[in-house]
Enzyme design. Structure first.
Site, PDB file in Angstrom:
ATOM      1  N   VAL A   1       0.781  -1.095  -0.090  1.00 50.84           N
ATOM      2  CA  VAL A   1       0.040  -0.102   0.061  1.00 50.84           C
ATOM      3  C   VAL A   1       0.668   1.267  -0.068  1.00 50.84           C
ATOM      4  O   VAL A   1       0.605   2.277  -0.823  1.00 50.84           O
ATOM      5  CB  VAL A   1      -0.994   0.161   1.304  1.00 50.84           C
ATOM      6  CG1 VAL A   1      -1.588   1.366   1.373  1.00 50.84           C
ATOM      7  CG2 VAL A   1      -1.978  -1.059   0.904  1.00 50.84           C
TER       8      VAL A   1
ATOM      9  N   ALA B   1     -16.547 -19.498  -8.066  1.00 55.16           N
ATOM     10  CA  ALA B   1     -16.201 -20.520  -6.975  1.00 55.16           C
ATOM     11  C   ALA B   1     -14.773 -21.157  -7.133  1.00 55.16           C
ATOM     12  O   ALA B   1     -14.111 -21.329  -8.083  1.00 55.16           O
ATOM     13  CB  ALA B   1     -17.272 -21.642  -7.185  1.00 55.16           C
TER      14      ALA B   1
ATOM     15  N   CYS C   1      -5.409  -9.148   3.213  1.00 56.16           N
ATOM     16  CA  CYS C   1      -6.586  -8.348   3.650  1.00 56.16           C
ATOM     17  C   CYS C   1      -7.749  -9.125   3.862  1.00 56.16           C
ATOM     18  O   CYS C   1      -8.303  -8.966   5.156  1.00 56.16           O
ATOM     19  CB  CYS C   1      -7.201  -7.171   2.563  1.00 56.16           C
ATOM     20  SG  CYS C   1      -5.887  -6.101   2.286  1.00 56.16           S
TER      21      CYS C   1
HETATM   22  P1  NAD Z   1       3.357  -4.403   4.379  1.00 51.83           P
HETATM   23  O1  NAD Z   1       3.585  -5.662   5.333  1.00 51.83           O
HETATM   24  O2  NAD Z   1       3.525  -5.106   2.658  1.00 51.83           O
HETATM   25  O3  NAD Z   1       3.937  -3.131   4.312  1.00 51.83           O
HETATM   26  C1  NAD Z   1       4.240  -2.422   5.533  1.00 51.83           C
HETATM   27  C2  NAD Z   1       5.664  -1.811   5.632  1.00 51.83           C
HETATM   28  O4  NAD Z   1       5.651  -1.030   6.772  1.00 51.83           O
HETATM   29  C3  NAD Z   1       6.780  -2.908   5.907  1.00 51.83           C
HETATM   30  O5  NAD Z   1       7.780  -2.345   4.680  1.00 51.83           O
HETATM   31  C4  NAD Z   1       7.199  -2.407   6.925  1.00 51.83           C
HETATM   32  O6  NAD Z   1       8.712  -2.659   7.333  1.00 51.83           O
HETATM   33  C5  NAD Z   1       6.921  -0.877   7.281  1.00 51.83           C
HETATM   34  N1  NAD Z   1       7.064  -0.422   8.769  1.00 51.83           N
HETATM   35  C6  NAD Z   1       6.540  -0.801   9.862  1.00 51.83           C
HETATM   36  N2  NAD Z   1       6.711  -0.008  10.865  1.00 51.83           N
HETATM   37  C7  NAD Z   1       7.078   1.020  10.492  1.00 51.83           C
HETATM   38  C8  NAD Z   1       7.727   2.265  11.021  1.00 51.83           C
HETATM   39  N3  NAD Z   1       7.328   2.391  12.335  1.00 51.83           N
HETATM   40  N4  NAD Z   1       8.395   3.153  10.268  1.00 51.83           N
HETATM   41  C9  NAD Z   1       8.382   2.738   8.925  1.00 51.83           C
HETATM   42  N5  NAD Z   1       8.194   1.600   8.348  1.00 51.83           N
HETATM   43  C10 NAD Z   1       7.329   0.778   8.800  1.00 51.83           C
HETATM   44  O7  NAD Z   1       1.876  -3.983   4.495  1.00 51.83           O
HETATM   45  P2  NAD Z   1       0.611  -3.605   3.229  1.00 51.83           P
HETATM   46  O8  NAD Z   1       0.172  -4.812   2.815  1.00 51.83           O
HETATM   47  O9  NAD Z   1       1.004  -2.387   2.326  1.00 51.83           O
HETATM   48  O10 NAD Z   1      -0.398  -3.157   4.267  1.00 51.83           O
HETATM   49  C11 NAD Z   1      -0.438  -1.885   4.871  1.00 51.83           C
HETATM   50  C12 NAD Z   1      -1.664  -1.730   5.685  1.00 51.83           C
HETATM   51  O11 NAD Z   1      -2.581  -1.509   4.307  1.00 51.83           O
HETATM   52  C13 NAD Z   1      -2.431  -2.736   6.089  1.00 51.83           C
HETATM   53  O12 NAD Z   1      -3.350  -1.930   7.304  1.00 51.83           O
HETATM   54  C14 NAD Z   1      -3.351  -3.561   5.288  1.00 51.83           C
HETATM   55  O13 NAD Z   1      -4.282  -4.220   5.905  1.00 51.83           O
HETATM   56  C15 NAD Z   1      -3.829  -2.336   4.380  1.00 51.83           C
HETATM   57  N6  NAD Z   1      -4.199  -2.630   2.974  1.00 51.83           N
HETATM   58  C16 NAD Z   1      -3.361  -3.387   2.437  1.00 51.83           C
HETATM   59  C17 NAD Z   1      -3.916  -3.870   1.054  1.00 51.83           C
HETATM   60  C18 NAD Z   1      -3.152  -4.803   0.134  1.00 51.83           C
HETATM   61  O14 NAD Z   1      -3.663  -5.144  -0.763  1.00 51.83           O
HETATM   62  N7  NAD Z   1      -1.723  -5.232   0.768  1.00 51.83           N
HETATM   63  C19 NAD Z   1      -5.020  -3.275   0.629  1.00 51.83           C
HETATM   64  C20 NAD Z   1      -5.491  -2.255   1.242  1.00 51.83           C
HETATM   65  C21 NAD Z   1      -5.217  -1.898   2.620  1.00 51.83           C
END
Ligand code: NAD
Length: 437
Positions: free
Chosen positions: A12, A256, A264
């Protein structure tokens, strides 16, 4: 041009940061993972996401997009700070918010001028207010801020297009100043008539959970109908096709198979059930959808063992590991449970995935054998299980497979093929919801 700090460069954060830079803003993407930032600085994209490399490269070249591990400097300069860190499930099925709260605390210490702090991560209702409380506790006295909830709806595999052309942008906030700032952040979309939905903080947080849970219910619903189709001799392809023309239902998410996975849907559904439970409500519909989805892996394995018998000593090949095509994401992928269960029962397991094998080697470390392509992987297999419907699995050479395999069992967990086609090729074939009249 707005100065943006994007905390978290995962699926994201990286896509949002690169696309916001593409909208003309100045964006600094921050991550605590130094290896990830080093890769990005060298033009390497740490995740597989079609189209992302070009957006990143173009905006780095235009000097609108930067990467750093230095959150303090990035946050200090920013007008808007997005928190897009992970919110994984906690052991009790709820949401682990430690990364969100840690990021909020770090941002608070750097505030000097008015800043909008945006909760982009998916987090339970009430989190935005907790972020505001953390910032109040840790910020310098004079610093002004607002907290906004701006949930993200992009899908891995088509994330760049989804971010650039969303169905809507949801903004939960309580101040006109913050709302104006967020409109400016999304001006490129606003001018293209993308609906901007302004709500309270709580409603914005809830919209994300309600939307994902609705999709999960829809998938589980069609899988329940598929199960009944098998029992009564109807065909789920025909049934879903006939249902999908009804505009009240729509034809999306009526496919299906082995159900949903990924970072997610299962996580967010589980979180919603947990939140409802904490208020004394069981959430029976969403809970049932969650259970139905979970049980689909067991159904796939039952379909396999119906033909192989005990899998101990048998060689089983998996086509696909990622939770869906066009991503390398393995979080909650059905393939993980299939692999573990087959290994637990003593099978020899071979796997092939066009992009997710490196991630699997790094994160799962299961004793499986990796094929360089489908046919090498299929060699000596008693059975194949198609788990992820990558395009390259849609036109397999079954004559070649039959020669290289030991057996002829093909379990199609995504209904890519039809029973007639595979029977004509001499395969014992199983799929989902194709009952015999
Ligand atoms: P991810 O695990 O791919 O990425 C998270 C990143 O944050 C990691 O690279 C991690 O090192 C970094 N991080 C953690 N703590 C940190 C800090 N203090 N400072 C800087 N960086 C830090 O996660 P994602 O899939 O991108 O998901 C992120 C959020 O978005 C989640 O809440 C998820 O539910 C939501 N989301 C994800 C999707 C999807 O398709 N992946 C879609 C919509 C919403």
């Amino acid at each position: 041009m707005i100065k943006i700090c994007m905390i978290g460069t995962g699926y994201v954060g990286l896509v949002s940061g690169a696309c916001l830079a593409d909208f003309g803003h100045h964006v600094v993407c921050v991550d605590i993972d130094a290896e990830r930032i080093a890769k990005l600085e060298q033009g390497e994209i740490p995740i597989y996401e079609p189209g992302l490399k070009d957006v990143v490269a173009n905006n780095v070249r235009a000097e609108r997009l930067h990467f750093t591990t230095d959150l303090a400097t990035a946050a200090k300069d920013a007008d808007v700070v997005f928190i897009a860190v992970g919110t994984p499930s906690s052991a009790d099925g709820g949401t682990d918010l430690k990364y969100v709260f840690e990021a909020a605390k770090q941002v608070a210490q750097e505030l000097s001028k008015y800043t909008v702090i945006v909760q982009k991560s998916t987090a339970p209702v009430g989190t935005a207010r907790k972020i505001a409380a953390i910032i109040n506790e840790n910020k310098p006295k004079e610093a002004e801020f607002d907290v906004v909830s701006n949930p993200e709806f992009l899908r891995e595999g088509s994330a760049v297009g989804d971010f650039r052309q969303p169905d809507r942008v949801v903004i939960g906030c309580e101040s006109t100043r913050a709302a104006d700032c967020m409109r400016a952040v999304y001006r490129a979309l606003y001018e293209r008539d993308t609906p901007i939905v302004l709500t309270s903080l709580e409603s914005a947080e809830m919209i994300k959970y309600a939307a994902n849970s609705f999709l999960a219910v829809k998938i589980s619903f069609i899988n329940e109908i598929a199960h009944i189709c098998e029992l009564v001799g109807a065909n789920i392809d025909e049934v879903a096709h006939g249902m999908g023309f009804d505009k009240r239902i729509g034809n999306k998410f009526l496919h299906a198979g082995i159900g949903d996975g990924g970072s997610c849907l299962p996580k967010d559904v589980s979180s919603l059930i947990h939140v409802a439970g904490s208020k004394g409500y069981e959430a029976p519909l969403v809970s049932a959808a969650h259970r139905i989805n979970y049980n689909l892996v067991d159904r796939a394995l039952e379909k396999l063992t119906k033909h192989t018998g005990n899998v101990k000593g048998k060689t089983i090949g998996l086509l696909g590991l990622a939770f869906k095509p066009n991503t390398d994401d393995l979080r909650e992928a059905p393939a993980l449970r299939i692999v573990h269960e087959l290994l637990r029962q003593g099978a020899r397991v071979k796997v092939f995935d066009p992009v997710a094998m490196d991630n699997f080697k790094k994160t799962v470390k299961a004793p499986v054998e990796y094929g360089r392509n489908v046919y090498e992987m299929a060699a000596d297999c008693d059975a194949l299980i198609l788990v992820t419907e990558w395009n390259e699995f849609r036109e397999l050479d079954f004559n070649r497979l039959k020669h290289t395999m030991k057996g002829n069992i093909f379990i199609d967990c995504r209904n890519v093929y039809t029973p007639d086609r595979l029977a004509a090729k001499g395969f014992t074939y199983e799929s989902f919801g194709r009952g015999k009249p």
